[in-house]
Design a protein around this motif. Sequence first.
Motif, PDB file in Angstrom:
ATOM      1  N   SER A 118       0.738  -1.493   0.014  1.00 26.30           N
ATOM      2  CA  SER A 118      -0.306  -0.093   0.025  1.00 26.30           C
ATOM      3  C   SER A 118       0.851   1.179  -0.012  1.00 26.30           C
ATOM      4  N   ASP A 119       1.340   1.291   0.502  1.00 24.35           N
ATOM      5  CA  ASP A 119       2.643   2.548   1.167  1.00 24.35           C
ATOM      6  C   ASP A 119       3.605   2.530  -0.250  1.00 24.35           C
ATOM      7  N   ILE A 120       3.942   1.387  -1.054  1.00 27.68           N
ATOM      8  CA  ILE A 120       4.801   1.516  -1.922  1.00 27.68           C
ATOM      9  C   ILE A 120       4.039   2.811  -3.164  1.00 27.68           C
ATOM     10  N   GLN A 121       2.369   2.387  -3.220  1.00 29.39           N
ATOM     11  CA  GLN A 121       1.508   2.863  -4.708  1.00 29.39           C
ATOM     12  C   GLN A 121       1.612   4.429  -3.872  1.00 29.39           C
ATOM     13  N   GLU A 122       1.413   4.478  -3.152  1.00 28.29           N
ATOM     14  CA  GLU A 122       1.622   5.762  -2.150  1.00 28.29           C
ATOM     15  C   GLU A 122       2.724   6.643  -2.259  1.00 28.29           C
ATOM     16  N   PHE A 123       3.273   5.761  -2.341  1.00 25.51           N
ATOM     17  CA  PHE A 123       4.787   6.761  -2.990  1.00 25.51           C
ATOM     18  C   PHE A 123       4.837   7.074  -4.428  1.00 25.51           C
ATOM     19  N   GLY A 124       3.902   6.557  -4.882  1.00 26.13           N
ATOM     20  CA  GLY A 124       4.837   6.669  -6.619  1.00 26.13           C
ATOM     21  C   GLY A 124       4.361   5.962  -7.472  1.00 26.13           C
ATOM     22  N   ALA A 125       4.728   4.265  -7.209  1.00 28.70           N
ATOM     23  CA  ALA A 125       5.013   2.793  -7.780  1.00 28.70           C
ATOM     24  C   ALA A 125       3.589   3.257  -8.825  1.00 28.70           C
TER      25      ALA A 125
END
Length: 237
Positions: free
Chosen positions: A30-37
């Motif tokens: 979830s975080d990785i997607q929020e970071f832009g991935a």
Amino acid sequence: MTKLSVNINKIATLRNARGGDVPNLLKAASDIQEFGAEGITIHPRPDERHIRYQDAKDLRSVVHTEFNIEGNPIPEFVDLVLGIQPEQVTLVPDAVDAITSNAGWDTLQNAGFLKEVVAEFKRNGIRTSIFMDPDIRLIEAAAETGTDRIELYTESYAVAYEADDTSGVQTYVEAAKKAMELGLGINAGHDLSLSNLKYFVQEVPGVLEVSIGHALISEALYFGLQNVVSMYLQKLK
């Protein structure tokens, strides 16, 4: 811009080293997607030494970008993917005891098998990609299977680049041109890193997506996960 899909196998490896649920795989995705991935990649193996089959199922509700599941299409893997319905499945010819992926498909020798597997996934609305070496003959055979994309196995490029030999990219340039000529989408992955990614995507035409795990997670130990995702995205611009 080429999309970044982050392979989170190594996060699962760290979790499994101690048992329990730290680091939490779903929170990391979830975080990785929020970071832009723009995607999350996993590669479950039969021994579940990192990503577990249950992880793959649990992640379906968390991944809201693109979910890419890699693996050798043994019956258990095929059933898993059909049950989850990810946006993309990447077929990888792993031996059961392989530490990591170390070869692409021989699409000539395995043509019949690959056609059947690709057709099954496409009947279920799942985009297919075949992991393969940058070999023109094999790319031509891949097109005959009906696959949507190929994923270029980039280890040889990465090794040459590390030795200050940029000529290693030329084989990939020619492979990509042939793939586009045949109507195939192009993904790439394996040993791509902050040091070699920018040159690869600048030189190789038509790369739609890169899948990066080991290097990205290792670099995150120094730079932090949010920073390193941002750094990769900058390389892809």
